[in-house]
Design a protein around this motif. Structure first.
Motif, PDB file in Angstrom:
ATOM      1  N   ALA A 126      13.687 -14.640   5.456  1.00 12.53           N
ATOM      2  CA  ALA A 126      13.322 -14.266   4.084  1.00 12.53           C
ATOM      3  C   ALA A 126      13.992 -12.959   3.675  1.00 12.53           C
ATOM      4  O   ALA A 126      14.472 -12.815   2.540  1.00 12.53           O
ATOM      5  N   TYR A 127      14.031 -12.008   4.587  1.00 16.38           N
ATOM      6  CA  TYR A 127      14.671 -10.708   4.338  1.00 16.38           C
ATOM      7  C   TYR A 127      16.166 -10.887   4.067  1.00 16.38           C
ATOM      8  O   TYR A 127      16.710 -10.381   3.077  1.00 16.38           O
ATOM      9  N   VAL A 128      16.835 -11.635   4.907  1.00 14.97           N
ATOM     10  CA  VAL A 128      18.272 -11.882   4.758  1.00 14.97           C
ATOM     11  C   VAL A 128      18.538 -12.645   3.457  1.00 14.97           C
ATOM     12  O   VAL A 128      19.504 -12.357   2.743  1.00 14.97           O
ATOM     13  N   ARG A 129      17.673 -13.579   3.138  1.00 18.85           N
ATOM     14  CA  ARG A 129      17.829 -14.338   1.896  1.00 18.85           C
ATOM     15  C   ARG A 129      17.759 -13.400   0.686  1.00 18.85           C
ATOM     16  O   ARG A 129      18.529 -13.535  -0.254  1.00 18.85           O
ATOM     17  N   GLU A 130      16.814 -12.448   0.705  1.00 16.35           N
ATOM     18  CA  GLU A 130      16.696 -11.519  -0.413  1.00 16.35           C
ATOM     19  C   GLU A 130      17.925 -10.610  -0.505  1.00 16.35           C
ATOM     20  O   GLU A 130      18.433 -10.365  -1.600  1.00 16.35           O
ATOM     21  N   VAL A 131      18.409 -10.137   0.631  1.00 15.61           N
ATOM     22  CA  VAL A 131      19.639  -9.327   0.620  1.00 15.61           C
ATOM     23  C   VAL A 131      20.789 -10.168   0.077  1.00 15.61           C
ATOM     24  O   VAL A 131      21.571  -9.712  -0.764  1.00 15.61           O
ATOM     25  N   GLY A 132      20.875 -11.409   0.520  1.00 15.71           N
ATOM     26  CA  GLY A 132      21.922 -12.311   0.039  1.00 15.71           C
ATOM     27  C   GLY A 132      21.817 -12.606  -1.443  1.00 15.71           C
ATOM     28  O   GLY A 132      22.822 -12.657  -2.155  1.00 15.71           O
ATOM     29  N   SER A 133      20.580 -12.768  -1.933  1.00 14.09           N
ATOM     30  CA  SER A 133      20.419 -13.082  -3.357  1.00 14.09           C
ATOM     31  C   SER A 133      20.808 -11.895  -4.232  1.00 14.09           C
ATOM     32  O   SER A 133      21.391 -12.067  -5.296  1.00 14.09           O
TER      33      SER A 133
ATOM     34  N   ARG B 277      13.212  -3.932   0.952  1.00 16.72           N
ATOM     35  CA  ARG B 277      12.244  -3.308   1.865  1.00 16.72           C
ATOM     36  C   ARG B 277      11.881  -4.304   2.968  1.00 16.72           C
ATOM     37  O   ARG B 277      11.044  -5.177   2.783  1.00 16.72           O
ATOM     38  N   ARG B 278      12.517  -4.150   4.080  1.00 21.95           N
ATOM     39  CA  ARG B 278      12.396  -5.072   5.202  1.00 21.95           C
ATOM     40  C   ARG B 278      10.947  -5.295   5.610  1.00 21.95           C
ATOM     41  O   ARG B 278      10.536  -6.405   5.939  1.00 21.95           O
ATOM     42  N   HIS B 279      10.142  -4.247   5.615  1.00 20.62           N
ATOM     43  CA  HIS B 279       8.764  -4.357   6.098  1.00 20.62           C
ATOM     44  C   HIS B 279       7.919  -5.326   5.262  1.00 20.62           C
ATOM     45  O   HIS B 279       6.923  -5.844   5.752  1.00 20.62           O
ATOM     46  N   ARG B 280       8.330  -5.595   4.050  1.00 19.13           N
ATOM     47  CA  ARG B 280       7.585  -6.550   3.223  1.00 19.13           C
ATOM     48  C   ARG B 280       7.769  -7.983   3.700  1.00 19.13           C
ATOM     49  O   ARG B 280       6.988  -8.855   3.350  1.00 19.13           O
ATOM     50  N   TYR B 281       8.810  -8.223   4.450  1.00 15.18           N
ATOM     51  CA  TYR B 281       9.126  -9.577   4.894  1.00 15.18           C
ATOM     52  C   TYR B 281       8.674  -9.856   6.323  1.00 15.18           C
ATOM     53  O   TYR B 281       8.597 -11.004   6.731  1.00 15.18           O
ATOM     54  N   LEU B 282       8.411  -8.819   7.084  1.00 11.41           N
ATOM     55  CA  LEU B 282       7.993  -8.982   8.474  1.00 11.41           C
ATOM     56  C   LEU B 282       6.497  -8.687   8.571  1.00 11.41           C
ATOM     57  O   LEU B 282       6.090  -7.530   8.574  1.00 11.41           O
ATOM     58  N   VAL B 283       5.708  -9.742   8.624  1.00 10.25           N
ATOM     59  CA  VAL B 283       4.253  -9.615   8.658  1.00 10.25           C
ATOM     60  C   VAL B 283       3.757 -10.186   9.984  1.00 10.25           C
ATOM     61  O   VAL B 283       4.029 -11.339  10.307  1.00 10.25           O
ATOM     62  N   PHE B 284       3.046  -9.357  10.725  1.00  5.87           N
ATOM     63  CA  PHE B 284       2.527  -9.754  12.041  1.00  5.87           C
ATOM     64  C   PHE B 284       1.014  -9.582  12.055  1.00  5.87           C
ATOM     65  O   PHE B 284       0.493  -8.665  12.663  1.00  5.87           O
TER      66      PHE B 284
ATOM     67  N   CYS C 113       7.530 -16.582  15.562  1.00  6.18           N
ATOM     68  CA  CYS C 113       7.740 -17.302  14.298  1.00  6.18           C
ATOM     69  C   CYS C 113       7.677 -16.354  13.109  1.00  6.18           C
ATOM     70  O   CYS C 113       8.455 -16.488  12.165  1.00  6.18           O
ATOM     71  N   SER C 114       6.742 -15.414  13.145  1.00  8.49           N
ATOM     72  CA  SER C 114       6.641 -14.441  12.058  1.00  8.49           C
ATOM     73  C   SER C 114       7.928 -13.631  11.948  1.00  8.49           C
ATOM     74  O   SER C 114       8.423 -13.387  10.849  1.00  8.49           O
TER      75      SER C 114
ATOM     76  N   ARG D  90      20.705  -3.520 -10.536  1.00  7.60           N
ATOM     77  CA  ARG D  90      20.633  -2.080 -10.255  1.00  7.60           C
ATOM     78  C   ARG D  90      19.299  -1.507 -10.713  1.00  7.60           C
ATOM     79  O   ARG D  90      18.741  -0.630 -10.071  1.00  7.60           O
ATOM     80  N   ALA D  91      18.801  -2.001 -11.837  1.00  6.40           N
ATOM     81  CA  ALA D  91      17.555  -1.475 -12.409  1.00  6.40           C
ATOM     82  C   ALA D  91      16.316  -2.092 -11.767  1.00  6.40           C
ATOM     83  O   ALA D  91      15.234  -1.523 -11.851  1.00  6.40           O
ATOM     84  N   ALA D  92      16.479  -3.234 -11.150  1.00  7.44           N
ATOM     85  CA  ALA D  92      15.329  -3.961 -10.617  1.00  7.44           C
ATOM     86  C   ALA D  92      14.877  -3.395  -9.282  1.00  7.44           C
ATOM     87  O   ALA D  92      15.659  -2.872  -8.498  1.00  7.44           O
ATOM     88  N   GLU D  93      13.619  -3.509  -9.072  1.00 10.72           N
ATOM     89  CA  GLU D  93      13.026  -3.195  -7.768  1.00 10.72           C
ATOM     90  C   GLU D  93      12.176  -4.393  -7.421  1.00 10.72           C
ATOM     91  O   GLU D  93      11.688  -5.092  -8.316  1.00 10.72           O
ATOM     92  N   ALA D  94      12.006  -4.656  -6.150  1.00  4.84           N
ATOM     93  CA  ALA D  94      11.187  -5.784  -5.733  1.00  4.84           C
ATOM     94  C   ALA D  94       9.790  -5.628  -6.311  1.00  4.84           C
ATOM     95  O   ALA D  94       9.259  -4.526  -6.358  1.00  4.84           O
ATOM     96  N   PRO D  95       9.188  -6.726  -6.763  1.00  6.22           N
ATOM     97  CA  PRO D  95       7.837  -6.631  -7.303  1.00  6.22           C
ATOM     98  C   PRO D  95       6.859  -6.148  -6.244  1.00  6.22           C
ATOM     99  O   PRO D  95       7.071  -6.365  -5.067  1.00  6.22           O
ATOM    100  N   ALA D  96       5.830  -5.484  -6.691  1.00  5.19           N
ATOM    101  CA  ALA D  96       4.809  -4.976  -5.762  1.00  5.19           C
ATOM    102  C   ALA D  96       4.167  -6.138  -5.046  1.00  5.19           C
ATOM    103  O   ALA D  96       3.922  -7.189  -5.621  1.00  5.19           O
ATOM    104  N   ASP D  97       3.901  -5.965  -3.787  1.00  6.22           N
ATOM    105  CA  ASP D  97       3.240  -6.970  -2.967  1.00  6.22           C
ATOM    106  C   ASP D  97       1.742  -6.814  -3.153  1.00  6.22           C
ATOM    107  O   ASP D  97       1.183  -5.780  -2.799  1.00  6.22           O
ATOM    108  N   PRO D  98       1.051  -7.828  -3.709  1.00  2.00           N
ATOM    109  CA  PRO D  98      -0.377  -7.680  -3.952  1.00  2.00           C
ATOM    110  C   PRO D  98      -1.180  -7.484  -2.671  1.00  2.00           C
ATOM    111  O   PRO D  98      -2.225  -6.864  -2.686  1.00  2.00           O
ATOM    112  N   LEU D  99      -0.690  -7.982  -1.555  1.00  5.76           N
ATOM    113  CA  LEU D  99      -1.396  -7.823  -0.291  1.00  5.76           C
ATOM    114  C   LEU D  99      -1.224  -6.438   0.291  1.00  5.76           C
ATOM    115  O   LEU D  99      -2.041  -5.974   1.063  1.00  5.76           O
ATOM    116  N   GLU D 100      -0.117  -5.803  -0.064  1.00  7.04           N
ATOM    117  CA  GLU D 100       0.169  -4.474   0.482  1.00  7.04           C
ATOM    118  C   GLU D 100      -0.847  -3.434   0.025  1.00  7.04           C
ATOM    119  O   GLU D 100      -1.178  -2.508   0.729  1.00  7.04           O
TER     120      GLU D 100
END
Length: 193
Positions: A128-135, A94-101, A120-121, A181-191
């Motif tokens: 960070a987004y690309v790193r997560e896709v890469g991981s 979820r790209r929007h989780r990584y782009l915070v302005f 910078c943001s 396949r079963a995993a989803e990114a953990p919920a963002d506590p700030l979201e």
């Protein structure tokens, strides 16, 4: 690790209280007195520009020229995961989780400082987004640790197979592929704040 993240968020909430702001629907809101003091701290744009050293003026276009490759990488990685992750059943990042302005809400920053913060943001968010896709890609295709120590590994790396331990690699690969396949990114506590 998740417990430490929750503990860290609790500490950050205490800091926010000390700075007299809170989060409402993901947006930082300061008390009016704090906003007034922040405005008094703001450097006027003209003074900000004309007090800069000449080398700062000369390097600014070099810094901002990176926006072009970062936008291309952002777009390309988004297309990549939209196509490939669907084929392999990997949950999309979820790209929007990584782009915070949110720094634009700071009254002590002038327009140029806010632009710099947005830049910078964006750049660090794309990284960070690309790193997560890469991981996620690495976990699916090649979850093997390197022979040499890698600096700054992603969170999934710790669960990868040791280098050279090939006896059970293919069985472990299937498990790690099923996990991603079963995993989803953990919920963002700030979201949710």
């Amino acid at each position: 690790m998740r417990g430490l993240e929750i503990e860290l968020e609790s500490e950050l909430a205490k800091q926010r209280t000390g700075l007299r702001y809170g989060l409402e629907r993901g947006r930082a809101l300061f008390e009016e007195e704090v906003v007034r003091r922040h405005r008094a701290l703001r450097t006027h744009v003209a003074r900000y520009i004309f007090s800069a050293r000449p080398l700062v003026w000369l390097t600014a276009p070099v810094i901002y020229s990176l926006i072009i490759p970062f936008v291309i990488v952002d777009l390309w990685v988004s297309i990549y995961q939209a196509i490939c992750f669907r084929v392999y059943g990997i949950p999309q990042v979820r790209r929007h989780r990584y782009l915070v302005f949110d720094r634009s809400g700071l009254a002590y920053l002038n327009a140029i400082e806010k632009l710099n913060c947005a830049y910078c943001s964006y750049v660090n968010g794309v990284i960070a987004y690309v790193r997560e896709v890469g991981s996620r890609t690495e976990q699916y295709w090649c979850p093997i640790k390197q022979a040499r120590r890698v600096i700054g590994t992603h969170a999934r790396y710790a669960g990868f197979e040791p280098y050279g331990a090939g006896e059970h690699y293919h069985e472990r690969l299937k498990v790690l592929q099923a996990d991603i396949r079963a995993a989803e990114a953990p919920a963002d506590p700030l979201e949710d704040a």
